[in-house]
Design a protein around this motif. Sequence first.
Motif, PDB file in Angstrom:
ATOM      1  N   SER A  17      38.797   7.770  26.293  1.00 49.82           N
ATOM      2  CA  SER A  17      39.754   7.506  25.203  1.00 49.82           C
ATOM      3  C   SER A  17      39.198   6.473  24.232  1.00 49.82           C
ATOM      4  N   ALA A  18      38.553   5.441  24.771  1.00 51.32           N
ATOM      5  CA  ALA A  18      38.020   4.376  23.914  1.00 51.32           C
ATOM      6  C   ALA A  18      36.887   4.907  23.027  1.00 51.32           C
ATOM      7  N   ILE A  19      36.001   5.712  23.604  1.00 45.77           N
ATOM      8  CA  ILE A  19      34.900   6.273  22.796  1.00 45.77           C
ATOM      9  C   ILE A  19      35.476   7.153  21.688  1.00 45.77           C
ATOM     10  N   GLU A  20      36.477   7.944  22.060  1.00 41.94           N
ATOM     11  CA  GLU A  20      37.080   8.841  21.066  1.00 41.94           C
ATOM     12  C   GLU A  20      37.675   8.039  19.904  1.00 41.94           C
ATOM     13  N   ASP A  21      38.307   6.910  20.216  1.00 45.96           N
ATOM     14  CA  ASP A  21      38.894   6.091  19.154  1.00 45.96           C
ATOM     15  C   ASP A  21      37.815   5.445  18.281  1.00 45.96           C
ATOM     16  N   TRP A  22      36.704   5.041  18.895  1.00 45.21           N
ATOM     17  CA  TRP A  22      35.590   4.497  18.086  1.00 45.21           C
ATOM     18  C   TRP A  22      35.074   5.576  17.133  1.00 45.21           C
ATOM     19  N   VAL A  23      34.867   6.777  17.688  1.00 48.93           N
ATOM     20  CA  VAL A  23      34.331   7.881  16.867  1.00 48.93           C
ATOM     21  C   VAL A  23      35.304   8.218  15.746  1.00 48.93           C
ATOM     22  N   ASP A  24      36.590   8.338  16.070  1.00 54.21           N
ATOM     23  CA  ASP A  24      37.572   8.706  15.050  1.00 54.21           C
ATOM     24  C   ASP A  24      37.651   7.643  13.954  1.00 54.21           C
ATOM     25  N   SER A  25      37.532   6.364  14.358  1.00 54.81           N
ATOM     26  CA  SER A  25      37.569   5.284  13.351  1.00 54.81           C
ATOM     27  C   SER A  25      36.381   5.404  12.404  1.00 54.81           C
ATOM     28  N   LEU A  26      35.187   5.574  12.977  1.00 58.38           N
ATOM     29  CA  LEU A  26      33.978   5.636  12.145  1.00 58.38           C
ATOM     30  C   LEU A  26      33.976   6.912  11.299  1.00 58.38           C
ATOM     31  N   ALA A  27      34.410   8.019  11.902  1.00 53.30           N
ATOM     32  CA  ALA A  27      34.422   9.293  11.174  1.00 53.30           C
ATOM     33  C   ALA A  27      35.414   9.251  10.013  1.00 53.30           C
ATOM     34  N   ARG A  28      36.500   8.537  10.208  1.00 55.66           N
ATOM     35  CA  ARG A  28      37.507   8.445   9.149  1.00 55.66           C
ATOM     36  C   ARG A  28      36.916   7.851   7.866  1.00 55.66           C
ATOM     37  N   HIS A  29      35.960   6.938   8.024  1.00 55.89           N
ATOM     38  CA  HIS A  29      35.331   6.307   6.854  1.00 55.89           C
ATOM     39  C   HIS A  29      34.250   7.183   6.242  1.00 55.89           C
ATOM     40  N   GLY A  30      33.891   8.256   6.932  1.00 54.22           N
ATOM     41  CA  GLY A  30      32.900   9.178   6.388  1.00 54.22           C
ATOM     42  C   GLY A  30      31.551   9.145   7.073  1.00 54.22           C
ATOM     43  N   PHE A  31      31.413   8.381   8.137  1.00 55.18           N
ATOM     44  CA  PHE A  31      30.125   8.422   8.862  1.00 55.18           C
ATOM     45  C   PHE A  31      29.957   9.829   9.447  1.00 55.18           C
ATOM     46  N   ASP A  32      28.789  10.411   9.222  1.00 53.23           N
ATOM     47  CA  ASP A  32      28.584  11.776   9.713  1.00 53.23           C
ATOM     48  C   ASP A  32      27.434  11.894  10.720  1.00 53.23           C
ATOM     49  N   ARG A  33      26.789  10.763  11.017  1.00 51.23           N
ATOM     50  CA  ARG A  33      25.803  10.720  12.106  1.00 51.23           C
ATOM     51  C   ARG A  33      26.183   9.495  12.940  1.00 51.23           C
ATOM     52  N   ILE A  34      26.737   9.728  14.123  1.00 52.32           N
ATOM     53  CA  ILE A  34      27.169   8.618  14.978  1.00 52.32           C
ATOM     54  C   ILE A  34      26.279   8.647  16.217  1.00 52.32           C
ATOM     55  N   TYR A  35      25.394   7.650  16.260  1.00 48.90           N
ATOM     56  CA  TYR A  35      24.291   7.646  17.234  1.00 48.90           C
ATOM     57  C   TYR A  35      24.563   6.558  18.274  1.00 48.90           C
ATOM     58  N   PHE A  36      24.814   6.965  19.507  1.00 51.17           N
ATOM     59  CA  PHE A  36      25.056   6.009  20.584  1.00 51.17           C
ATOM     60  C   PHE A  36      23.739   5.728  21.301  1.00 51.17           C
ATOM     61  N   LEU A  37      23.322   4.456  21.275  1.00 49.45           N
ATOM     62  CA  LEU A  37      22.130   4.049  22.021  1.00 49.45           C
ATOM     63  C   LEU A  37      22.623   3.429  23.325  1.00 49.45           C
ATOM     64  N   ASN A  38      22.385   4.137  24.418  1.00 46.16           N
ATOM     65  CA  ASN A  38      23.007   3.778  25.692  1.00 46.16           C
ATOM     66  C   ASN A  38      22.065   2.992  26.599  1.00 46.16           C
ATOM     67  N   GLY A  39      22.674   2.066  27.392  1.00 48.85           N
ATOM     68  CA  GLY A  39      21.882   1.267  28.320  1.00 48.85           C
ATOM     69  C   GLY A  39      22.275   1.422  29.774  1.00 48.85           C
ATOM     70  N   HIS A  40      23.168   2.373  30.076  1.00 44.67           N
ATOM     71  CA  HIS A  40      23.660   2.483  31.464  1.00 44.67           C
ATOM     72  C   HIS A  40      23.704   3.956  31.895  1.00 44.67           C
ATOM     73  N   GLY A  41      22.915   4.281  32.905  1.00 40.12           N
ATOM     74  CA  GLY A  41      22.859   5.659  33.401  1.00 40.12           C
ATOM     75  C   GLY A  41      24.226   6.170  33.834  1.00 40.12           C
ATOM     76  N   GLY A  42      25.045   5.276  34.392  1.00 40.45           N
ATOM     77  CA  GLY A  42      26.373   5.663  34.860  1.00 40.45           C
ATOM     78  C   GLY A  42      27.332   6.048  33.743  1.00 40.45           C
ATOM     79  N   ASN A  43      26.967   5.772  32.490  1.00 37.69           N
ATOM     80  CA  ASN A  43      27.808   6.155  31.347  1.00 37.69           C
ATOM     81  C   ASN A  43      27.581   7.593  30.901  1.00 37.69           C
ATOM     82  N   VAL A  44      26.439   8.150  31.266  1.00 37.37           N
ATOM     83  CA  VAL A  44      25.984   9.384  30.606  1.00 37.37           C
ATOM     84  C   VAL A  44      26.982  10.532  30.759  1.00 37.37           C
ATOM     85  N   ALA A  45      27.413  10.803  32.007  1.00 40.15           N
ATOM     86  CA  ALA A  45      28.302  11.950  32.236  1.00 40.15           C
ATOM     87  C   ALA A  45      29.591  11.800  31.426  1.00 40.15           C
ATOM     88  N   THR A  46      30.140  10.571  31.399  1.00 37.13           N
ATOM     89  CA  THR A  46      31.417  10.366  30.705  1.00 37.13           C
ATOM     90  C   THR A  46      31.244  10.465  29.192  1.00 37.13           C
TER      91      THR A  46
END
Length: 245
Positions: A87-116
């Motif tokens: 839910s939190a990721i979705e809200d971050w994406v929706d906030s950024l997308a609302r402003h017009g960002f069209d490339r949202i690049y997540f640089l991840n540091g935790h293997g346990g995050n990947v599936a989610t």
Amino acid sequence: MLLHLSTWCEIEKRLETSRTVIVPIGSNEQHGPMGLLGTDWLCPEIIAHAAEKEGDLLVAPTFNIGMAQHHLGFPGTISLRPTTFMSAIEDWVDSLARHGFDRIYFLNGHGGNVATIEATFSQIYSHYSYSGNPCPFILKLRNWWDLPGIMRLAAKLYPTGHGSHATPSEIAVTFAAYPDHVKSAPMEPKIAPDGPIRDALDYRSRFPDGRIGSDSSLATIEDGRALIEAAAKGLLDDVAKLEAE
Ligand SMILES: [Zn+2]
């Protein structure tokens, strides 16, 4: 350009010429007896901020709590349940997308995050798929250790004892950025055991000091500097490729 040190007017202006944003994302969780609790969010932040100094990037605030249920047997770990994280990721994406960002690049540091994170991307895309509307943005997930050249460099620096959790490479990156917080502790055994990841109590009994397969004591500040430099360059190349899509 760092989003949190900019004004809304500056972001509005930037959107006229670039619609890409980098979101460092990680986790706050135990990293063995000498790794900092912030390791998994510090690494992508350190690398994104280093790349931002070299190239033309907009970096969002770091999403610093992830899905780390299996580390909850160790004090200091803070975790979101998978559904909360989604839910939190979705809200971050929706906030950024609302402003017009069209490339949202997540640089991840935790293997346990990947599936989610991957499941969240599918969830977000599905809204457009079911409604039949075009999705106005591209979502990208990249683990920092999968940036071009990083695995090769880590294998060269640590031919044995790299492992998969509290690795010397991730610890080296944090030590290079925060030399005043370099820690040391006896590694017993020198190379930690390997095994499956399940719930928190099972984890702590299999991996008593928190490490998996690694010898964290191999980490040096010098290695960390080399990893940051290579990863920052790899990130700039990777983002350029995404922007060309
Ligand atoms: Zn880690």
